[in-house]
Design a protein around this motif. Structure first.
Motif: not given
Length: 529
Positions: A479-503
């Motif tokens: 019941k809470g999965e999607q909302t919880v993911k949305g709550s931490v999405a922005a912070a998670r994107a900073m701590t687990h960034p996508p692959k760098t341009a070099a990669a």
């Protein structure tokens, strides 16, 4: 299905007020207070059954309240608050049933304060406007002040001193939170060029500068850590817990601390993601200190209230660990563990009260013991609650703590390794409480008797909730999965960034090499093409 959240929100307070004003004495006030609590419980169960997973904010009530200040009377339910609302209604119903088993002076006033507390806690969970949240967050403490002052234990001067300390601590935190809330709304409006608004949906559209986020974060964190409480902001807790009536303390410990944890996921992490990442290590260290300090204090005291109080401090440390792992697993574990802890700590206080009644009124472990074989039902219930608190495999607490530790493991390995010791320490203070209260020698003033019908009416439904969530924790997780993911999405994107341009470029080169046509000359290794 049309569900009016305002009816659920205000029913406990309105009916309790009617019971205090309508002539008829104790019977009328009790009946109306009970009806108000049951209405809220019925609505909460309906919400869980009707809520559409992944559907975002549902059952929304949105009315402009103070147009000049941009404050909305906005209520809603999503995956973050759904099961916390149910937990609140379940525990207030249990407290109401427990309170019905005894008589007290000024009963109409007692039920009024309990009804107000119920409504204000629900309001803080349902609020979808920051100013409305702050108002309910501060208001919910006032009824507990009067409940402790009028019907608490010990001498009146001791109660006054204890509750005054609680008010001072929380007032400082609340003033900081009010300042932060105003600044957040004003800066957001200034940066976006829109009208002033405190609605969460409007605040989420703007990302403040990192410097602004950081000082606002610290103000919110101070308010929430005091209310939980967390180490070292727990100075009010020992005296405050001793001053409250046991039924009131059960719901206070089971619910109010969760509102603070919920505030981190509703406000701090999604609206201040840069600051959440910046202060992640600090918050994890505070949480870890709470786990270790609370665990050690829980097995060095003999007062049952304080054992459960320090145990709660440790469990709330785990919840903060999950939130500030800034991972989806950790955040989901934090929500699940918030519900688990409330379901476990409330019957634990009820059982501590029952043990005290059977030991001549003493709440000291040294005066208890020896009733296990003479009260098998009471002992069995106590054992189920103790095993749930231990988070043994097969319990819902195990799932919650596993997800939290998994999230922390992915975020900060060293902190996760130390946090594992908190699980072992929980077994020490929990088994010590159970063995000393139920086994060993018979205390000097102990009378052995099993649970009464009134005890069973309170305890059995709570135990069934514990067992039900243990068998099917997926209900809360899905019941809470999607909302919880949305709550931490922005912070998670900073701590687990996508692959760098070099990669990404390396990946492109590798793919290119793999698709070189057969027969094309390839330079020798180390040579010049």
């Amino acid at each position: 299905m049309t569900i009016h959240l305002s009816i659920m929100l205000w029913a406990p307070a309105a009916l309790a007020l009617a019971g205090a004003l309508i002539p008829g004495g104790r019977t009328v006030s009790r009946a109306l207070a009970g009806v108000g609590t049951l209405i809220a419980l019925g609505y909460a169960i309906t919400l869980v059954a009707d809520y559409k997973s992944g559907g975002g904010l549902q059952y929304v009530t949105d009315r402009m309240w103070i147009r000049e200040l941009g404050i909305h009377y906005k209520l809603g339910v999503d995956g973050l608050n759904l099961f916390l609302i149910l937990l609140t209604s379940v525990l207030f119903t249990a407290t109401t049933l427990w309170s019905l088993s005894s008589e007290r002076a000024r009963e109409g006033q007692y039920w009024l304060q309990l009804g107000l507390a119920h409504s204000f806690v629900l309001g803080s969970l349902m609020a979808q406007d920051l100013a409305l949240f702050v108002a309910f967050f501060d208001l919910m403490l006032i009824p507990f002040f009067f409940l402790s002052l009028g019907w608490g234990g010990g001498r009146r001067d001791e109660r006054i001193a204890a509750i005054t300390k609680l008010v001072i601590y929380t007032l400082v935190g609340s003033l900081l939170m009010l300042t932060a809330a105003i600044a957040l709304a004003v800066l957001s409006a200034s940066q976006s060029g829109n009208d002033l608004s405190f609605a969460f949906t409007d605040l989420q559209k703007v990302t403040l500068t990192k410097g602004s986020q950081e000082w606002i974060f610290l103000c919110f964190a101070a308010a929430f850590l005091v209310k939980m409480p967390s180490f070292p902001f727990h100075g009010w807790m020992p005296d405050g817990y001793k001053a409250m009536p046991m039924p009131v303390l059960a719901v206070f410990s089971g619910v109010l601390s969760k509102v603070a944890a919920y505030g981190f996921l509703r406000i701090v992490v999604p609206l201040l993601p840069d600051a959440a990442v910046h202060f992640q290590t600090l918050m994890l260290l505070i949480a870890l200190a709470s786990v270790l300090y609370g665990s050690v204090m829980a097995f060095t005291t003999t007062n049952t209230r304080l054992i459960l109080g320090y145990s709660s401090l440790a469990q709330l440390g785990f919840i903060v660990l999950g939130i500030f792992s800034l991972t989806e697993q950790g955040a989901q574990g934090a929500i699940l563990q918030s519900v688990n802890h409330g379901l476990v700590v409330a019957p634990a206080f009820f059982l501590a009260g029952a043990a005290a009644v059977r030991s001549g009124g003493s709440e000291d472990l040294r005066d208890m013991g020896g009733i296990a074989f003479r009260a098998p039902v009471l002992t069995t219930i106590f054992l189920i609650v103790a095993m749930a608190n231990l988070a043994i495999p097969g319990s819902s607490n195990f799932v919650g703590e596993f997800l939290i530790l998994l999230g922390v493991f992915n975020a900060k390995l060293a902190i996760a390794c130390i946090a594992f010791t908190g699980v072992a320490l929980a077994s020490v203070y929990t088994l010590r409480l159970f063995i000393r209260a139920m086994h060993n020698r018979v205390g000097q003033d102990v009378t052995s008797r099993d649970v009464s019908l009134g005890d069973a009416v309170v305890l059995v439904p709570l135990v069934l909730c514990i067992l039900g969530l243990a068998l099917y924790p997926q209900l809360a997780l899905k019941k809470g999965e999607q909302t919880v993911k949305g709550s931490v999405a922005a912070a998670r994107a900073m701590t687990h960034p996508p692959k760098t341009a070099a990669a990404a470029q390396n990946g492109s080169v590798l793919n290119t090499v793999k698709t070189v046509p057969a027969g094309t000359p390839v330079p020798a290794t180390g040579g010049t093409p």
